[in-house]
Design an enzyme around this catalytic site. Structure first.
Site, PDB file in Angstrom:
ATOM      1  N   LYS A  51       0.430  -1.398  -0.257  1.00 45.06           N
ATOM      2  CA  LYS A  51      -0.257   0.076   0.038  1.00 45.06           C
ATOM      3  C   LYS A  51       1.056   1.453  -0.043  1.00 45.06           C
ATOM      4  CE  LYS A  51      -2.318   1.684   3.951  1.00 45.06           C
ATOM      5  NZ  LYS A  51      -2.827   3.465   3.565  1.00 45.06           N
TER       6      LYS A  51
ATOM      7  N   ASP B 274      -3.338   4.634  -2.360  1.00 39.99           N
ATOM      8  CA  ASP B 274      -4.114   4.622  -1.064  1.00 39.99           C
ATOM      9  C   ASP B 274      -4.453   5.964  -1.172  1.00 39.99           C
ATOM     10  OD1 ASP B 274      -5.846   4.647   0.770  1.00 39.99           O
ATOM     11  OD2 ASP B 274      -4.233   4.424   2.539  1.00 39.99           O
TER      12      ASP B 274
ATOM     13  N   LYS C  34      -6.874   8.479  -1.594  1.00 37.13           N
ATOM     14  CA  LYS C  34      -8.895   8.125  -0.887  1.00 37.13           C
ATOM     15  C   LYS C  34      -8.814   9.647  -2.137  1.00 37.13           C
ATOM     16  CE  LYS C  34      -8.166   6.671   3.512  1.00 37.13           C
ATOM     17  NZ  LYS C  34      -6.550   6.617   3.484  1.00 37.13           N
TER      18      LYS C  34
ATOM     19  N   ASP D 158     -13.688  14.206  -5.198  1.00 33.73           N
ATOM     20  CA  ASP D 158     -13.236  15.923  -5.899  1.00 33.73           C
ATOM     21  C   ASP D 158     -14.974  15.704  -6.845  1.00 33.73           C
ATOM     22  OD1 ASP D 158     -13.042  17.697  -7.529  1.00 33.73           O
ATOM     23  OD2 ASP D 158     -10.712  17.627  -6.601  1.00 33.73           O
TER      24      ASP D 158
ATOM     25  N   THR E 144     -12.107   6.169  10.381  1.00 32.93           N
ATOM     26  CA  THR E 144     -11.637   5.669  11.508  1.00 32.93           C
ATOM     27  C   THR E 144     -11.366   6.454  12.714  1.00 32.93           C
ATOM     28  OG1 THR E 144     -10.072   4.253  11.537  1.00 32.93           O
ATOM     29  CG2 THR E 144     -11.637   3.108  11.678  1.00 32.93           C
TER      30      THR E 144
ATOM     31  N   ARG F 288       3.714  -1.446  10.795  1.00 31.24           N
ATOM     32  CA  ARG F 288       4.199  -1.902  11.611  1.00 31.24           C
ATOM     33  C   ARG F 288       5.156  -3.356  12.286  1.00 31.24           C
ATOM     34  NH1 ARG F 288       2.470   3.330  14.649  1.00 31.24           N
ATOM     35  NH2 ARG F 288       0.712   2.227  13.784  1.00 31.24           N
TER      36      ARG F 288
HETATM   37  O1  C5P Z   1       0.993   0.349  10.753  1.00 32.02           O
HETATM   38  P1  C5P Z   1      -0.136   0.121  11.230  1.00 32.02           P
HETATM   39  O2  C5P Z   1      -0.351  -1.653  11.061  1.00 32.02           O
HETATM   40  O3  C5P Z   1      -0.613   0.478  12.196  1.00 32.02           O
HETATM   41  O4  C5P Z   1      -0.562   0.719  10.028  1.00 32.02           O
HETATM   42  C1  C5P Z   1      -1.899   0.499   9.269  1.00 32.02           C
HETATM   43  C2  C5P Z   1      -2.381   1.741   7.733  1.00 32.02           C
HETATM   44  O5  C5P Z   1      -3.666   2.041   7.241  1.00 32.02           O
HETATM   45  C3  C5P Z   1      -1.469   2.609   8.194  1.00 32.02           C
HETATM   46  O6  C5P Z   1      -0.877   3.518   6.703  1.00 32.02           O
HETATM   47  C4  C5P Z   1      -2.714   3.530   8.243  1.00 32.02           C
HETATM   48  O7  C5P Z   1      -2.826   4.812   8.311  1.00 32.02           O
HETATM   49  C5  C5P Z   1      -3.798   2.966   7.850  1.00 32.02           C
HETATM   50  N1  C5P Z   1      -5.478   3.139   8.424  1.00 32.02           N
HETATM   51  C6  C5P Z   1      -5.733   2.669   9.797  1.00 32.02           C
HETATM   52  N2  C5P Z   1      -6.680   2.567  10.013  1.00 32.02           N
HETATM   53  C7  C5P Z   1      -7.579   3.025   9.435  1.00 32.02           C
HETATM   54  C8  C5P Z   1      -7.328   3.313   7.791  1.00 32.02           C
HETATM   55  C9  C5P Z   1      -6.082   3.323   7.295  1.00 32.02           C
HETATM   56  O8  C5P Z   1      -4.520   2.201  10.476  1.00 32.02           O
HETATM   57  N3  C5P Z   1      -8.681   3.185   9.704  1.00 32.02           N
END
Ligand code: C5P
Length: 232
Positions: A34, A61, A63, A66, A120, A211
């Site tokens: 992503k 990603d 999003k 427009d 979220t 992560r």
């Molecule tokens: O490191 P981690 O597993 O927390 O990363 C989650 C990814 O998903 C990040 O790119 C974050 O911006 C994205 N994301 C999220 N929660 C959301 C929408 C997107 O953690 N509601």
């Protein structure tokens, strides 16, 4: 290159060099990638094409939100980059989503088109402040139905919303869930988390994982542990 992995690794890095360092330690048959707003703004389409050329399925990603004509053109540009998945905000409305879907149907390559319903990060107070009534869950449900009715292929949602959405949308509609943490990894700043196996069991099709893989000493081993957990 065909790929059956439900795992989408979030490349949340500030530079292409750092992202590529990780990507070189992964395998294109075993995960998807992503690319979000930060990395894309810094490293752009050339970087995305590089990942595609290496055989990776890329979820762009960005999003989009427009007017219909602009979003349709942006989706067409994403398709031309060869990405596997692209997303728009469902709050752009039916006409915007239909225009995006239509644009992709006429593209040489057709990425999956996914909607974001309610971010979220927004609690009930926040959604009321921008003029939306009801609870976040009610809005997520309504917007997911609208996305489905506008020809989209799925939504990004929290694993906590998967069961509710599976009751209201068709089985073919894809649910893409971040907020995933294997039992062995650090929670970080994610508040409500679900394990990969639980998210899949609930009905999630794709797991966005950052992560636990990107910050691991051995990213491929972390990926392997998640694959094992999903199989077991
Ligand atoms: O490191 P981690 O597993 O927390 O990363 C989650 C990814 O998903 C990040 O790119 C974050 O911006 C994205 N994301 C999220 N929660 C959301 C929408 C997107 O953690 N509601």
């Amino acid at each position: 290159m065909s790929n059956n992995s439900p795992i989408i690794v979030a490349l949340d890095f500030p530079s292409a060099a750092q992202a590529l360092e990780l990507v070189e330690r992964l395998e294109p048959q075993r995960c998807r990638l992503k690319v979000g707003k930060e990395l894309f703004t810094r490293s752009g389409p050339t970087f995305v094409e590089k990942l595609v050329d290496q055989g990776y399925d890329v979820f762009l990603d960005l999003k989009f939100h427009d007017i219909p004509n602009t979003v349709a053109a942006a989706c067409r540009a994403a398709a031309d980059l060869g990405v596997w998945m692209v997303n728009v905000h469902a709050q752009g409305g039916r006409k915007m989503m239909e225009a995006a879907s239509e644009a992709l149907q006429h593209s040489s390559h057709q990425p999956l088109l996914i909607a974001v319903t309610i971010l979220t990060s927004m609690a009930e107070d926040d959604i009321h402040e921008v003029g939306l009534g009801g609870t976040p869950a009610e809005n997520v449900k309504r917007l997911a139905k609208l996305a489905e009715g506008s020809g989209l292929n799925g939504v990004v949602c929290s694993p906590q919303e998967v069961a509710m959405l599976r009751e209201t949308i068709s089985a073919e509609f894809n649910l893409v869930t971040p907020g995933i943490r294997p039992s062995w990894s650090a929670k970080g700043d994610q508040a409500r988390i679900t394990t990969p196996a639980d998210a899949t069991r609930l009905g999630s099709n794709y797991l966005v994982i950052g992560r636990p893989i990107t910050a691991a000493d051995e990213p491929l081993e972390a990926l392997q542990k998640i694959e094992d957990e999903l199989r077991g």
